[in-house]
Write a protein that holds these residues in place. Sequence first.
Motif, PDB file in Angstrom:
ATOM      1  N   ALA A 173      35.695  16.466  66.383  1.00  0.00           N
ATOM      2  CA  ALA A 173      34.749  16.558  65.122  1.00  0.00           C
ATOM      3  C   ALA A 173      35.520  16.002  64.014  1.00  0.00           C
ATOM      4  O   ALA A 173      36.736  16.580  63.721  1.00  0.00           O
ATOM      5  CB  ALA A 173      34.275  17.781  64.971  1.00  0.00           C
ATOM      6  N   VAL A 190      27.955  16.176  62.794  1.00  0.00           N
ATOM      7  CA  VAL A 190      28.412  16.514  64.190  1.00  0.00           C
ATOM      8  C   VAL A 190      27.400  16.010  65.319  1.00  0.00           C
ATOM      9  O   VAL A 190      27.599  15.268  66.190  1.00  0.00           O
ATOM     10  CB  VAL A 190      28.926  17.766  64.566  1.00  0.00           C
ATOM     11  CG1 VAL A 190      29.470  18.001  65.821  1.00  0.00           C
ATOM     12  CG2 VAL A 190      30.331  18.156  63.407  1.00  0.00           C
ATOM     13  N   TYR A 191      25.935  16.565  64.911  1.00  0.00           N
ATOM     14  CA  TYR A 191      25.153  16.260  65.842  1.00  0.00           C
ATOM     15  C   TYR A 191      24.908  14.610  65.851  1.00  0.00           C
ATOM     16  O   TYR A 191      24.701  14.178  66.900  1.00  0.00           O
ATOM     17  CB  TYR A 191      23.860  16.859  65.613  1.00  0.00           C
ATOM     18  CG  TYR A 191      22.649  17.258  66.291  1.00  0.00           C
ATOM     19  CD1 TYR A 191      21.685  16.204  66.697  1.00  0.00           C
ATOM     20  CD2 TYR A 191      22.815  18.033  67.629  1.00  0.00           C
ATOM     21  CE1 TYR A 191      20.664  16.543  67.507  1.00  0.00           C
ATOM     22  CE2 TYR A 191      21.959  18.326  68.439  1.00  0.00           C
ATOM     23  CZ  TYR A 191      20.873  17.275  68.709  1.00  0.00           C
ATOM     24  OH  TYR A 191      19.784  17.716  69.677  1.00  0.00           O
ATOM     25  N   HIS A 243      17.876  16.482  73.361  1.00  0.00           N
ATOM     26  CA  HIS A 243      18.045  17.233  72.211  1.00  0.00           C
ATOM     27  C   HIS A 243      19.269  18.474  72.639  1.00  0.00           C
ATOM     28  O   HIS A 243      20.177  18.429  72.111  1.00  0.00           O
ATOM     29  CB  HIS A 243      16.868  18.465  71.977  1.00  0.00           C
ATOM     30  CG  HIS A 243      15.614  17.579  71.462  1.00  0.00           C
ATOM     31  ND1 HIS A 243      14.921  16.842  72.337  1.00  0.00           N
ATOM     32  CD2 HIS A 243      15.052  17.630  70.315  1.00  0.00           C
ATOM     33  CE1 HIS A 243      13.938  16.267  71.468  1.00  0.00           C
ATOM     34  NE2 HIS A 243      14.119  16.759  70.485  1.00  0.00           N
ATOM     35  N   ALA A 244      19.209  18.827  74.099  1.00  0.00           N
ATOM     36  CA  ALA A 244      20.325  19.595  74.381  1.00  0.00           C
ATOM     37  C   ALA A 244      20.743  20.825  73.611  1.00  0.00           C
ATOM     38  O   ALA A 244      22.065  20.790  73.563  1.00  0.00           O
ATOM     39  CB  ALA A 244      21.510  18.798  75.198  1.00  0.00           C
ATOM     40  N   ARG A 288      26.666  23.048  69.862  1.00  0.00           N
ATOM     41  CA  ARG A 288      25.696  21.778  69.552  1.00  0.00           C
ATOM     42  C   ARG A 288      25.308  21.806  67.961  1.00  0.00           C
ATOM     43  O   ARG A 288      24.961  20.947  67.518  1.00  0.00           O
ATOM     44  CB  ARG A 288      24.451  22.176  70.119  1.00  0.00           C
ATOM     45  CG  ARG A 288      24.646  21.324  71.668  1.00  0.00           C
ATOM     46  CD  ARG A 288      24.845  20.220  71.987  1.00  0.00           C
ATOM     47  NE  ARG A 288      23.882  19.150  72.035  1.00  0.00           N
ATOM     48  CZ  ARG A 288      23.987  18.070  71.294  1.00  0.00           C
ATOM     49  NH1 ARG A 288      24.827  17.677  70.886  1.00  0.00           N
ATOM     50  NH2 ARG A 288      22.857  17.410  71.359  1.00  0.00           N
ATOM     51  N   CYS A 289      25.647  23.050  67.370  1.00  0.00           N
ATOM     52  CA  CYS A 289      25.241  22.990  66.007  1.00  0.00           C
ATOM     53  C   CYS A 289      26.587  22.542  65.120  1.00  0.00           C
ATOM     54  O   CYS A 289      26.234  22.096  63.974  1.00  0.00           O
ATOM     55  CB  CYS A 289      25.039  24.369  65.360  1.00  0.00           C
ATOM     56  SG  CYS A 289      23.523  25.272  66.121  1.00  0.00           S
ATOM     57  N   GLY A 290      27.508  22.235  65.647  1.00  0.00           N
ATOM     58  CA  GLY A 290      28.637  21.826  64.853  1.00  0.00           C
ATOM     59  C   GLY A 290      29.334  22.699  63.873  1.00  0.00           C
ATOM     60  O   GLY A 290      29.808  22.334  63.186  1.00  0.00           O
ATOM     61  N   LYS A 317      27.460  19.568  57.835  1.00  0.00           N
ATOM     62  CA  LYS A 317      28.370  19.293  58.796  1.00  0.00           C
ATOM     63  C   LYS A 317      27.719  19.239  60.044  1.00  0.00           C
ATOM     64  O   LYS A 317      28.134  18.589  61.050  1.00  0.00           O
ATOM     65  CB  LYS A 317      29.222  20.411  58.570  1.00  0.00           C
ATOM     66  CG  LYS A 317      30.234  20.210  57.342  1.00  0.00           C
ATOM     67  CD  LYS A 317      31.271  21.440  57.168  1.00  0.00           C
ATOM     68  CE  LYS A 317      32.032  21.122  56.081  1.00  0.00           C
ATOM     69  NZ  LYS A 317      33.047  22.142  55.780  1.00  0.00           N
ATOM     70  N   SER A 318      26.748  20.308  60.309  1.00  0.00           N
ATOM     71  CA  SER A 318      25.906  20.106  61.480  1.00  0.00           C
ATOM     72  C   SER A 318      25.265  18.979  61.888  1.00  0.00           C
ATOM     73  O   SER A 318      25.264  18.466  62.888  1.00  0.00           O
ATOM     74  CB  SER A 318      24.818  21.223  61.477  1.00  0.00           C
ATOM     75  OG  SER A 318      24.092  21.345  62.554  1.00  0.00           O
ATOM     76  N   PRO A 353      28.747  15.903  74.264  1.00  0.00           N
ATOM     77  CA  PRO A 353      28.701  15.824  72.805  1.00  0.00           C
ATOM     78  C   PRO A 353      30.056  15.837  72.349  1.00  0.00           C
ATOM     79  O   PRO A 353      30.965  16.317  73.177  1.00  0.00           O
ATOM     80  CB  PRO A 353      27.681  17.080  72.486  1.00  0.00           C
ATOM     81  CG  PRO A 353      27.221  17.375  73.712  1.00  0.00           C
ATOM     82  CD  PRO A 353      28.179  17.145  74.792  1.00  0.00           C
ATOM     83  N   LEU A 354      30.278  15.973  70.802  1.00  0.00           N
ATOM     84  CA  LEU A 354      31.804  16.010  70.385  1.00  0.00           C
ATOM     85  C   LEU A 354      32.052  17.583  70.418  1.00  0.00           C
ATOM     86  O   LEU A 354      31.416  18.320  70.347  1.00  0.00           O
ATOM     87  CB  LEU A 354      31.653  15.701  68.948  1.00  0.00           C
ATOM     88  CG  LEU A 354      31.419  14.304  68.789  1.00  0.00           C
ATOM     89  CD1 LEU A 354      31.480  14.124  67.086  1.00  0.00           C
ATOM     90  CD2 LEU A 354      32.348  13.189  69.517  1.00  0.00           C
ATOM     91  N   GLN A 401      25.900  29.468  63.446  1.00  0.00           N
ATOM     92  CA  GLN A 401      24.575  29.022  62.885  1.00  0.00           C
ATOM     93  C   GLN A 401      23.642  29.301  64.153  1.00  0.00           C
ATOM     94  O   GLN A 401      23.116  30.502  63.756  1.00  0.00           O
ATOM     95  CB  GLN A 401      24.533  27.235  63.100  1.00  0.00           C
ATOM     96  CG  GLN A 401      25.541  26.784  61.807  1.00  0.00           C
ATOM     97  CD  GLN A 401      25.410  25.471  61.613  1.00  0.00           C
ATOM     98  OE1 GLN A 401      24.725  24.700  61.900  1.00  0.00           O
ATOM     99  NE2 GLN A 401      26.656  24.927  60.888  1.00  0.00           N
ATOM    100  N   GLN A 426      24.749  22.732  57.080  1.00  0.00           N
ATOM    101  CA  GLN A 426      23.878  21.974  57.683  1.00  0.00           C
ATOM    102  C   GLN A 426      24.279  20.572  57.584  1.00  0.00           C
ATOM    103  O   GLN A 426      23.954  19.681  58.275  1.00  0.00           O
ATOM    104  CB  GLN A 426      22.517  22.124  56.843  1.00  0.00           C
ATOM    105  CG  GLN A 426      21.729  23.454  57.468  1.00  0.00           C
ATOM    106  CD  GLN A 426      21.854  23.583  58.800  1.00  0.00           C
ATOM    107  OE1 GLN A 426      21.125  22.771  59.607  1.00  0.00           O
ATOM    108  NE2 GLN A 426      22.765  24.433  59.435  1.00  0.00           N
ATOM    109  N   PHE A 482      16.417  21.712  66.972  1.00  0.00           N
ATOM    110  CA  PHE A 482      16.646  20.366  66.993  1.00  0.00           C
ATOM    111  C   PHE A 482      15.200  19.389  67.202  1.00  0.00           C
ATOM    112  O   PHE A 482      15.365  18.282  67.417  1.00  0.00           O
ATOM    113  CB  PHE A 482      17.697  19.750  67.692  1.00  0.00           C
ATOM    114  CG  PHE A 482      19.106  20.573  67.731  1.00  0.00           C
ATOM    115  CD1 PHE A 482      19.534  21.158  68.932  1.00  0.00           C
ATOM    116  CD2 PHE A 482      19.751  20.824  66.390  1.00  0.00           C
ATOM    117  CE1 PHE A 482      20.741  21.828  68.628  1.00  0.00           C
ATOM    118  CE2 PHE A 482      20.855  21.467  66.374  1.00  0.00           C
ATOM    119  CZ  PHE A 482      21.413  22.030  67.468  1.00  0.00           C
TER     120      PHE A 482
END
Lengths: 158, 747
Positions: free
Chosen positions: B690, B656-657, B344-345, A133-135, B652-653, B684-685, A96, B650, B400
Amino acid sequence: MIELTVNGKKVQVDVPEDTPLLWVIREELKLTGTKFGCGKGLCGACTVHLNGNATRTCILPVSAAEGQSVNTIESLEKDGKLHEVQQAWIKHNVPQCGYCQSGQIMQAISVIENNNKQTKDELTKQMSDNLCRCGTYHKIKEAIFEAAENMGKLKART
Amino acid sequence: MAKDVESQNSHIFNESTLTSRRTFLATSAASGSFFLTINIPFGCASTGNRETAPSQTVKTLYLEVTADNQFKLTFDKVEMGQGVITGQATLFGEEADIEPSMFEMLPAPADTRYGTMGGAQITGGSTSTVQRYDVLREAGAKYRMAVLSAASKKLGLPKESLKTNDGHIIVKATRNKYPYAEFNDLITQNMLDQKVTLKTSSEFQYIGKYNKSIDAKEKSTGKAPYGIDFDIENKLVAIVIRPPVYGGTLKSFNQEKIKAIPHVVDCFAISGGVAIVCQKYHQTLKVRQAISDEMFTWEIKDEQKIDSDKLFARYKENLDANPLKAGEGKKLVQGLYELPFLSHAPLEPQNCTAYYNGSSLKIWAPSQMPTLPKNIGAHICGLDRDQVTVHTSKYLGGGFGRNTGPSTVDAIEITYRLKRPVQVVWSREDDMKFSAMRPMAISQLDAVIEGKEVLDWNYQTVSQSILQNFIGDYFGRTMPEWLPSGLAEGLAGTLEGTMNLFGLLPLATEGAKQPYELPYSVSTKEVELDVPTFFWRAVGNSINGFVTESFVDEVALAMEEDPYVFRSRLLKKDTRALGVVEAVAKSSGFEGRKTSKTRGLGMSYHYSFNTHVAQVADVEVINDETIKVHKMWCAVDCGRVINPHIVEAQVKSGIVYGLSAAMRGEITFKDGIVQQENFDTYRPLYLNEAPDVEVMIIESQEKPTGIGEPGLPPAASAVANAVAAITGKRLRRLPFNLKQEKRTEAH
């Protein structure tokens, strides 16, 4: 002067020996495919191959790579052909924002090439220390499973 | 090494293209290239509810077709992982019959002509596809029509005997192919002004189908250029030591001692703190080891030494504890929700390169809002805005919504003093501690129910303004007295445009009113703190998706109604909302669900950025304390889909976010100091954490709506609702902690 082999070429760098290898790669050798994400070895964006093994360079002093062989993301393409893992990454549209992906790819290659056949669970476990961070995790899994299979390194669960 | 793209774009801004009121303009060049200039009316939106006022400035995109049939398309919406680079190529390529991967995409330099909010060029609010859907399609269709006309003329054949494919004209009878470029010098303005009909959806080759990310190869080979990769001859690298507490100011520093540290080229105060300049970034690492706290004296007031626990208590004082009263036969349901500050990181830390040479300023920044640094740069260096050029990096390592303003100001101030190119790079610690945040919030919901009827629904929230820094940093604090008429107009327009975009002020209540048929009462109280705030993915919805959807379940439970039945009942007048709820219930098997003491499902729905999303979470609670999300189902209605794989990505993003924040995300303060510094303390994950995600995209012929953010708001509440069903415990505080103690008095 510190001498090491980077992407098959012998290089000499004039930096203090505790300089993190990441910054030697990025600033002295101008190879910017390897990224800076955290500086503490927590995210994996800085992963390269040191003697063929995935290594985090933001916390590795260049002295530890002296006389050793380092390969970065830029070394993977050979005669216009991309590595199986890169091909899988593109086929599955993994990136991404893409910032973590050099590190993800270097980790994936090391995981596959340095082990015998592994199951999907084993591959998943070894990709679980690289932050995205975008997963893109779901796509990373798809891509590494396909690459491992194409490279004859995927073991079916018994 | 990232290229300086300035020279590639300089030709498009000559005066003749600027002053033309024509929507599409044809120009040929001596090089043999053909240029299509695409003027965009301000406020262009495919939702069709905005008028193009005659006084609005026109904006410009362009296509260059080189003599050897290479297609170069500028993209003005910043690519930060949300897939707009592929989306914009798909939209133009569909109508122009050019395969999307054939384009060389070039990032547009910052220019108010790309502005969508009063002259501010902003990528955000999940609006890129919405804003470019019509204009790019029309531009592509016009171009194709013009090429057909030119080919017809040159080949002496009627247009009907020709067709187009993959950037080539094909003679139907002979199958002979001619690249579009062959007709470059024959395209006239008249040909371009012909009326066009856009393709119908049954004719689409790419829209709704194109499933390749055109940037995937660059990003898989280490070749994608980000802001931090930018290099320029004679570059210096700087770090900035900032006050440890927000609101603190620099009183004094030991300049001599710092300058004496090896590799320090210069050291001086700037507005953000103390700038320390070296030749290389790795030298700054050693400088950080060599400096100590005693070298800096900061002036910090007692009230700036904030403490998170005390803040939550202080926020609570602003709430009306009992705004509703339940009379005879009625029931009162109450819920007090607490959400922390969030960073945001993104993986690329803040950075900016700037070069002031004495008469002009150039800035290279990975920014979602590149026109705003132009104004700041002009002010700081005492220049006309025309003497400032801002280049957005081709790619951002995540965005983000974060504010890159501070690193931009750092870089401009340092280059202004040194008159050399300077790259400011923030460490991860700088980025985590000193970047503007998603504000913390306390929200209280009250409802009065009677049987199955909701008689009253009262929502209150307390938080900081999200816009304070957007306005302040870019227009107020950095430019207190300078407000030429053009900028004043721009400021008013930007504010108005931003309000139009988000539809509601203040942003804290964004998403509090959902399509449910409920008697909403919404109010907000603003708190002032020195902590800088900014848009975090989904903005107010990041708070209200959790708050509202948790409370929906609480109310359903209080009236002893299944949460799916309750939602369906209250959404029955909104077919699109109902559509996603029913779709997700179906795929997850929600109706027939089994709940055990350790495992169960939870549902949520949220409408944001004109997009409907419903989610179901399959959650396991282990040992009464660990929450494991096994799977999420998500149904999304975002209107017509351009690239299905990107919509799925997006969603999925966003999940996860959003779950990273819900499970572990919090920025806390102790004595005014941020307690989280890196990904160990703000974790974060990772991949193995996830959940599996199954996405159902609702087929739609409606105009496209946003997708970058809408997947996020419902995620936390879906999980909280599952946990409540499993354990009976209602989690009203984020990040989740089953062993939590209540921060404030229990209701």
